[in-house]
Motif scaffolding. Structure first.
Motif, short mmCIF file in Angstrom:
data_model
loop_
_atom_site.label_atom_id
_atom_site.label_comp_id
_atom_site.label_asym_id
_atom_site.label_seq_id
_atom_site.Cartn_x
_atom_site.Cartn_y
_atom_site.Cartn_z
N ALA A 217 0.83 -1.21 0.00
CA ALA A 217 0.00 0.00 0.00
C ALA A 217 0.87 1.26 0.00
CB ALA A 217 -0.93 0.00 1.21
N VAL A 218 1.87 1.30 0.87
CA VAL A 218 2.73 2.48 0.94
C VAL A 218 3.55 2.60 -0.35
CG1 VAL A 218 4.62 3.60 2.20
CG2 VAL A 218 2.80 2.41 3.46
N TYR A 219 4.01 1.48 -0.88
CA TYR A 219 4.77 1.52 -2.14
C TYR A 219 3.90 2.07 -3.27
CZ TYR A 219 8.00 0.11 -5.83
OH TYR A 219 8.87 0.12 -6.90
N SER A 220 2.63 1.66 -3.29
CA SER A 220 1.70 2.15 -4.32
C SER A 220 1.54 3.66 -4.21
CB SER A 220 0.34 1.46 -4.17
OG SER A 220 0.47 0.05 -4.32
N ALA A 221 1.44 4.16 -2.97
CA ALA A 221 1.33 5.60 -2.78
C ALA A 221 2.59 6.30 -3.29
CB ALA A 221 1.10 5.91 -1.30
N LEU A 239 10.52 -2.76 -5.62
CA LEU A 239 10.19 -3.38 -4.35
C LEU A 239 10.89 -4.72 -4.23
CD1 LEU A 239 8.38 -2.66 -1.94
CD2 LEU A 239 6.57 -4.01 -3.01
N LYS A 240 11.55 -4.93 -3.10
CA LYS A 240 12.26 -6.19 -2.87
C LYS A 240 11.30 -7.26 -2.38
CE LYS A 240 15.08 -4.33 0.14
NZ LYS A 240 15.20 -2.88 0.15
N SER A 241 11.70 -8.51 -2.50
CA SER A 241 10.96 -9.60 -1.88
C SER A 241 10.87 -9.37 -0.39
CB SER A 241 11.65 -10.94 -2.16
OG SER A 241 11.12 -11.96 -1.34
N HIS A 242 9.75 -9.77 0.20
CA HIS A 242 9.54 -9.54 1.63
C HIS A 242 10.55 -10.29 2.49
CE1 HIS A 242 7.20 -7.55 4.56
NE2 HIS A 242 6.59 -8.61 5.05
N THR A 243 11.18 -11.32 1.91
CA THR A 243 12.12 -12.12 2.69
C THR A 243 13.57 -11.70 2.47
OG1 THR A 243 12.19 -13.75 0.91
CG2 THR A 243 10.62 -14.13 2.68
N THR A 244 13.79 -10.72 1.60
CA THR A 244 15.15 -10.26 1.35
C THR A 244 15.59 -9.32 2.47
OG1 THR A 244 14.78 -10.36 -1.04
CG2 THR A 244 16.66 -9.07 -0.28
N GLY A 251 20.28 -2.65 1.18
CA GLY A 251 19.26 -1.64 1.35
C GLY A 251 19.16 -1.16 2.78
N ILE A 252 18.30 -0.14 2.99
CA ILE A 252 18.11 0.40 4.34
C ILE A 252 16.66 0.39 4.77
CG2 ILE A 252 20.18 1.85 4.19
CD1 ILE A 252 18.36 4.25 3.65
N GLY A 253 15.75 -0.02 3.89
CA GLY A 253 14.34 -0.04 4.26
C GLY A 253 13.51 -0.84 3.29
N ASP A 254 12.22 -0.98 3.59
CA ASP A 254 11.31 -1.70 2.69
C ASP A 254 11.09 -0.91 1.40
OD1 ASP A 254 10.60 -3.98 4.39
OD2 ASP A 254 9.67 -2.50 5.68
N ILE A 255 11.06 0.41 1.52
CA ILE A 255 10.85 1.29 0.38
C ILE A 255 11.99 2.30 0.36
CG2 ILE A 255 9.32 3.03 -0.64
CD1 ILE A 255 7.01 1.47 0.78
N GLU A 256 12.56 2.53 -0.81
CA GLU A 256 13.74 3.41 -0.91
C GLU A 256 13.61 4.33 -2.12
OE1 GLU A 256 16.63 -0.11 0.89
OE2 GLU A 256 16.45 0.23 -1.28
N VAL A 257 13.91 5.61 -1.90
CA VAL A 257 13.95 6.60 -2.97
C VAL A 257 15.40 7.06 -3.12
CG1 VAL A 257 13.15 8.85 -3.78
CG2 VAL A 257 11.60 7.36 -2.48
N PHE A 265 17.93 8.87 -0.74
CA PHE A 265 17.32 10.17 -0.47
C PHE A 265 16.27 10.05 0.65
CE2 PHE A 265 13.71 13.06 -1.43
CZ PHE A 265 14.35 14.28 -1.23
N GLU A 266 15.50 8.97 0.60
CA GLU A 266 14.43 8.76 1.57
C GLU A 266 14.15 7.26 1.67
OE1 GLU A 266 11.25 11.70 1.55
OE2 GLU A 266 9.80 10.05 1.36
N ALA A 267 13.79 6.79 2.85
CA ALA A 267 13.50 5.36 3.02
C ALA A 267 12.37 5.17 4.01
CB ALA A 267 14.75 4.61 3.48
N VAL A 268 11.69 4.05 3.88
CA VAL A 268 10.56 3.72 4.75
C VAL A 268 10.73 2.28 5.24
CG1 VAL A 268 8.06 3.64 5.01
CG2 VAL A 268 9.09 5.17 3.31
N GLU A 269 10.69 2.11 6.54
CA GLU A 269 10.67 0.77 7.15
C GLU A 269 9.27 0.55 7.70
OE1 GLU A 269 12.37 -2.95 8.39
OE2 GLU A 269 13.07 -1.39 7.01
N ILE A 270 8.64 -0.56 7.33
CA ILE A 270 7.24 -0.80 7.66
C ILE A 270 7.11 -2.01 8.58
CG2 ILE A 270 4.99 -1.42 6.70
CD1 ILE A 270 5.78 0.22 4.23
N LYS A 271 6.34 -1.84 9.65
CA LYS A 271 6.09 -2.91 10.61
C LYS A 271 4.60 -3.16 10.72
CE LYS A 271 10.42 -3.30 11.63
NZ LYS A 271 11.17 -4.49 11.14
N HIS A 272 4.24 -4.43 10.81
CA HIS A 272 2.83 -4.82 10.92
C HIS A 272 2.58 -5.33 12.34
CE1 HIS A 272 -1.12 -5.96 9.77
NE2 HIS A 272 -0.89 -7.26 9.75
#
Length: 383
Positions: A217-221, A239-244, A251-257, A265-272
């Protein structure tokens, strides 16, 4: 090609080429196979162990494959057999149903040093799967059923499952996305979109993979946000595999710019369902401390979002003084609400998220059919 690979390949080719592959099986045998393959996504370990057992029985007919550990009387090492031959084959032919860990024997319900007889004490939670699994092994050992026919039929059934038409997730499939003017689409607000995402993230699916949903969802945004001024000239990393792991991928996060120089430039780490804690902040800093990243988001679906907020705030300020990166902790849903406000047409986010769900379902193993079906229900309820 070694003998085991030949056994697996031959069974797979036979399954692909024959239409009446189930004709020589009894109703009970067909039912057991159906139970195993219909639930293969949530019972990957059972599938791997069963295919391993059948392959071993074909290779060594004198081996009682219920005795799956060397410490059992006349046993063999099912785990090493699986790791070397079977799981790699499943990953190649049926990626959606493959174990990520490398062996079905790594699950507690199947690793116990007891033979897979009908009295096996391992706690396979799905009772119908447990019954089907043990009955198939009992059938080949006690009734001399042909393991090759079982293996061929299992492969044929998995091929059928893989070939089923996929759920159509496109809300605006037959609509010009640049001119959605219908009164129905006007009722779709940012709040209704965010509420639908909340339901999608929090539903009790009873299978693994839900933690991938907020990432998509965040990647889509972000895919849509890349058009705004802040991200001009920047690149959104695939987007990387969830198990990578980030360490393994660099990398430094689930989503990276990335910026123009391909630096972070910017990164997002996501926790459920995991609150942001001082330790998570420290872990994040360990990942990005040697980079020039300017913002680092820690987003979670947990409520409340932050544990020990005063300590977290102190760490965030300390990191900013030492490094210059702004660490931002927040809930995923409030963040998505803000992101959607920046879009010229937030309704198109629904299609973007749907497409990414479908793509991830096709390419990886986290997203399951039930995740797609429930999102489809939520989409329909919006209209």
């Amino acid at each position: 090609m070694n003998e085991i690979r030949s056994i697996l390949e031959d069974a797979y080719r036979f399954a692909e080429s024959k239409d009446n592959i189930y004709s020589e099986l009894s109703e009970s045998q067909k039912n057991w196979i159906t139970i195993i393959t219909e639930k293969a996504e949530s019972q990957k370990a059972v599938l791997a162990v069963l295919i391993t057992s059948l392959s071993k029985k074909i290779e060594t007919p004198t081996q009682d494959v219920r005795y799956h550990k060397k410490e059992l009387p006349n046993g063999y090492s099912g785990r090493s057999f699986d790791t070397a031959y079977v799981t790699p084959f499943i990953s190649e032919k049926f990626q959606r149903f493959a174990m990520k860990s490398g062996s079905g024997w790594l699950t507690r319900s199947l690793e116990q040093a007891h033979p897979y007889t009908l009295e096996y004490p391992g706690r396979i939670l799905d009772k119908t799967v447990r019954e089907a699994f043990l009955q198939i092994l009992n059938d080949i050992e006690e009734n001399q059923a042909d393991p090759k026919k079982y293996l061929q039929a299992i492969f044929a059934s998995l091929i059928d499952v893989m070939a089923r038409p996929q759920v159509s997730l496109s809300l605006f499939e037959n609509t010009d996305k640049d001119s959605i003017q219908s009164s129905q689409s006007d009722t779709i607000t940012i709040n209704t979109i965010v509420n639908s995402l909340k339901y999608h993230f929090s539903f009790n699916y009873r299978v693994a993979g839900a933690s991938r949903l907020p990432v998509l969802a965040v990647y889509s945004a972000y895919e849509m946000l890349m058009a705004i001024e802040r991200y001009e000239g920047k690149t959104l990393s695939p987007l990387k595999s969830h198990t990578t792991s980030d360490i393994k991928s660099g990398g430094i996060g689930d989503i990276e710019v990335l910026d123009e120089n391909e630096d972070f430039f910017e990164a997002v780490e996501i926790k459920h369902n995991i609150p942001i804690s001082p330790q998570l902040v420290k872990d994040g800093y360990e990942k990005f401390c040697e980079t020039s990243v300017r913002r680092y988001y820690l987003l979670t679906t947990a409520e409340p979002n932050v544990n020990e907020p005063e300590i977290v705030d102190q760490l965030v300020q300390q990191i900013h003084r030492q490094h210059g990166c702004e660490v931002i902790g927040n809930g995923i849903l409030p963040s998505l609400k803000y992101y959607l406000r920046l879009l010229s047409n937030p309704k198109l986010f629904l299609d973007c998220y749907s497409e990414n769900l479908q793509l991830d379902f096709n390419q990886n193993t986290d997203i399951k059919a039930i995740h797609l079906r429930y999102w489809n229900e939520l989409l329909n309820s919006l209209l």
